[in-house]
Scaffold this active site. Structure first.
Site, mmCIF file in Angstrom:
data_model
loop_
_atom_site.group_PDB
_atom_site.id
_atom_site.type_symbol
_atom_site.label_atom_id
_atom_site.label_comp_id
_atom_site.label_asym_id
_atom_site.label_seq_id
_atom_site.Cartn_x
_atom_site.Cartn_y
_atom_site.Cartn_z
ATOM 1 N N GLY A 66 -4.040 -41.053 0.356
ATOM 2 C CA GLY A 66 -4.042 -39.732 -0.260
ATOM 3 C C GLY A 66 -4.910 -38.762 0.512
ATOM 4 O O GLY A 66 -5.373 -39.067 1.622
ATOM 5 N N TYR A 95 16.275 -36.768 -8.957
ATOM 6 C CA TYR A 95 15.513 -35.534 -8.705
ATOM 7 C C TYR A 95 16.329 -34.603 -7.814
ATOM 8 O O TYR A 95 16.939 -35.031 -6.831
ATOM 9 C CB TYR A 95 14.197 -35.909 -8.015
ATOM 10 C CG TYR A 95 13.076 -34.925 -8.184
ATOM 11 C CD1 TYR A 95 12.533 -34.659 -9.440
ATOM 12 C CD2 TYR A 95 12.500 -34.289 -7.089
ATOM 13 C CE1 TYR A 95 11.472 -33.788 -9.594
ATOM 14 C CE2 TYR A 95 11.434 -33.411 -7.231
ATOM 15 C CZ TYR A 95 10.920 -33.163 -8.490
ATOM 16 O OH TYR A 95 9.864 -32.300 -8.647
ATOM 17 N N LYS A 120 5.436 -38.843 -3.014
ATOM 18 C CA LYS A 120 5.662 -40.288 -2.883
ATOM 19 C C LYS A 120 4.972 -41.061 -4.001
ATOM 20 O O LYS A 120 5.482 -42.081 -4.463
ATOM 21 C CB LYS A 120 5.156 -40.748 -1.513
ATOM 22 C CG LYS A 120 5.848 -40.092 -0.330
ATOM 23 C CD LYS A 120 5.279 -40.607 0.984
ATOM 24 C CE LYS A 120 5.930 -39.916 2.176
ATOM 25 N NZ LYS A 120 5.460 -38.519 2.331
ATOM 26 N N ASP A 121 3.792 -40.578 -4.420
ATOM 27 C CA ASP A 121 3.096 -41.260 -5.511
ATOM 28 C C ASP A 121 3.880 -41.142 -6.813
ATOM 29 O O ASP A 121 3.854 -42.050 -7.647
ATOM 30 C CB ASP A 121 1.684 -40.699 -5.669
ATOM 31 C CG ASP A 121 1.672 -39.188 -5.856
ATOM 32 O OD1 ASP A 121 2.669 -38.509 -5.532
ATOM 33 O OD2 ASP A 121 0.639 -38.664 -6.331
ATOM 34 N N ASP A 177 0.144 -39.293 -14.930
ATOM 35 C CA ASP A 177 -0.807 -39.563 -13.847
ATOM 36 C C ASP A 177 -1.843 -38.449 -13.843
ATOM 37 O O ASP A 177 -1.537 -37.292 -13.536
ATOM 38 C CB ASP A 177 -0.063 -39.616 -12.509
ATOM 39 C CG ASP A 177 -0.958 -40.133 -11.377
ATOM 40 O OD1 ASP A 177 -2.184 -39.912 -11.436
ATOM 41 O OD2 ASP A 177 -0.430 -40.743 -10.432
ATOM 42 N N THR A 182 -21.499 -20.783 -22.725
ATOM 43 C CA THR A 182 -20.420 -20.674 -21.732
ATOM 44 C C THR A 182 -20.070 -22.042 -21.175
ATOM 45 O O THR A 182 -18.885 -22.367 -20.994
ATOM 46 C CB THR A 182 -20.852 -19.723 -20.597
ATOM 47 O OG1 THR A 182 -21.116 -18.437 -21.162
ATOM 48 C CG2 THR A 182 -19.767 -19.590 -19.546
#
Length: 242
Positions: A8, A85, A93-94, A115, A170
Site C-alpha cells: 500500500g 464493476y 486491487k484491495d 474496509d 472544539t
C-alpha cells in the site's frame, strides 16, 4: 506454500498460506527492506501474488517470477468471483481482493465488506459470487486532516474514543462529529444493505477496524486479514488454471 504481498501507500502486508490457511501475517512499513530470498527459503514459497499501488518494482517482479509461479494482480487477472464493476480499470486491487476473500469465507451468501482505512469502502458480493461495487468515503484520519487543512481555525485532533454526542469544546465537537459520524455512517450502510439486498453477513476489516468494532450496533465479523485471504484465493484460482 503461497505468499500474498499487498503493498500500500504506507504499509506492506505479507501473508504466508499453507493449504489455504494463513500461517504467518506481517505488516511492515512500505519503506522497509524485505529480505525476499530469506523469506522464500524459510517458508518454501512456491506461488506468489503481488498487489501494489506503488510504482512497479521491476526488481521484485523479476525475483518473484524467477523463484515462484507469480501473479501480479491487475484488471485482467482471472478471478474466483465475477466482477460486474463498470470500470474495472479504476477498481482498487484491495477492494476486489477483499470481495474475493469475503466470498471464500461465506460462499452462497449475500455479503457486505466494510474496509475502514485511509478511505472507508463498502463492497457488495451476492450469493452467486458476483461483485457489484459499493461505496467510498473519507476515512477517519482523512476527516481529521481535512477539517484542519480546509478551515482557518479548527485544530488537528488525534483520534480517541467518545461516549458522548454533544461535544462541549472544539476538540470534543470534532471528535464527536468524526467518530460518531463514521459509526453512524457504517451502521446506516449496513442497515440499508440488509433492507435492500438481504445481506446475511457483514465483514469489517482495515487498519481502523479495531477502533470501531465494538461501537457498531449491528452484528459484524471482524476479519483483519481479509485482503490477504482474498489475494490467496485469487492466487489459488490462477494456480488451478495452469
Amino acid at each position: 506454500m503461497n505468499l500474498a504481498i499487498d503493498i500500500g501507500n504506507s504499509r506492506t502486508k505479507l501473508g504466508v498460506f499453507q493449504d489455504g490457511k494463513l500461517v504467518k501475517a506481517e505488516i511492515l512499513d512500505s519503506s522497509a527492506k524485505i529480505q525476499w530470498p530469506v523469506l522464500f527459503k524459510k517458508y518454501g514459497i512456491k506461488n506468489t501474488i503481488l498487489s501494489t499501488v506503488a510504482a512497479q518494482d521491476d526488481g521484485l517482479k523479476t525475483f518473484l517470477g524467477k523463484n515462484s509461479f507469480c501473479i501480479v494482480l491487475d484488471s485482467r487477472t482471472p478471478l474466483p468471483i465475477k466482477n460486474l464493476y463498470k470500470t474495472p480499470l479504476t477498481l482498487g486491487k484491495d477492494r476486489i481482493a477483499a470481495a474475493a476473500g469475503a466470498f471464500a469465507l461465506f460462499p452462497g451468501e449475500n455479503i457486505l465488506v466494510v474496509d475502514v482505512g485511509t478511505a472507508i469502502t463498502y463492497e457488495f458480493i451476492n450469493a452467486q459470487g458476483e461483485y457489484h461495487g459499493g461505496g467510498i468515503s473519507p476515512g477517519m484520519l482523512l476527516r481529521f486532516r481535512a477539517l484542519n487543512t480546509f478551515t482557518t481555525n479548527l485544530p488537528l485532533i488525534d483520534p480517541e474514543p467518545v461516549d458522548y454526542i454533544t461535544g462541549k469544546s472544539t476538540k470534543e465537537s470534532i471528535l464527536s462529529g468524526v467518530i460518531n459520524g463514521i459509526r453512524m455512517e457504517i451502521d446506516g450502510f449496513i442497515e440499508a444493505y440488509q433492507a435492500q439486498l438481504n445481506v446475511a453477513h457483514v465483514l469489517l476489516t482495515g487498519g481502523d477496524a479495531a477502533f470501531f468494532e465494538a461501537t457498531l450496533k449491528n452484528k459484524i465479523f471482524a476479519v483483519p486479514n481479509l485482503v490477504l485471504i482474498g489475494l490467496n484465493k485469487i492466487l489459488e484460482h490462477n494456480v488451478s488454471l495452469r
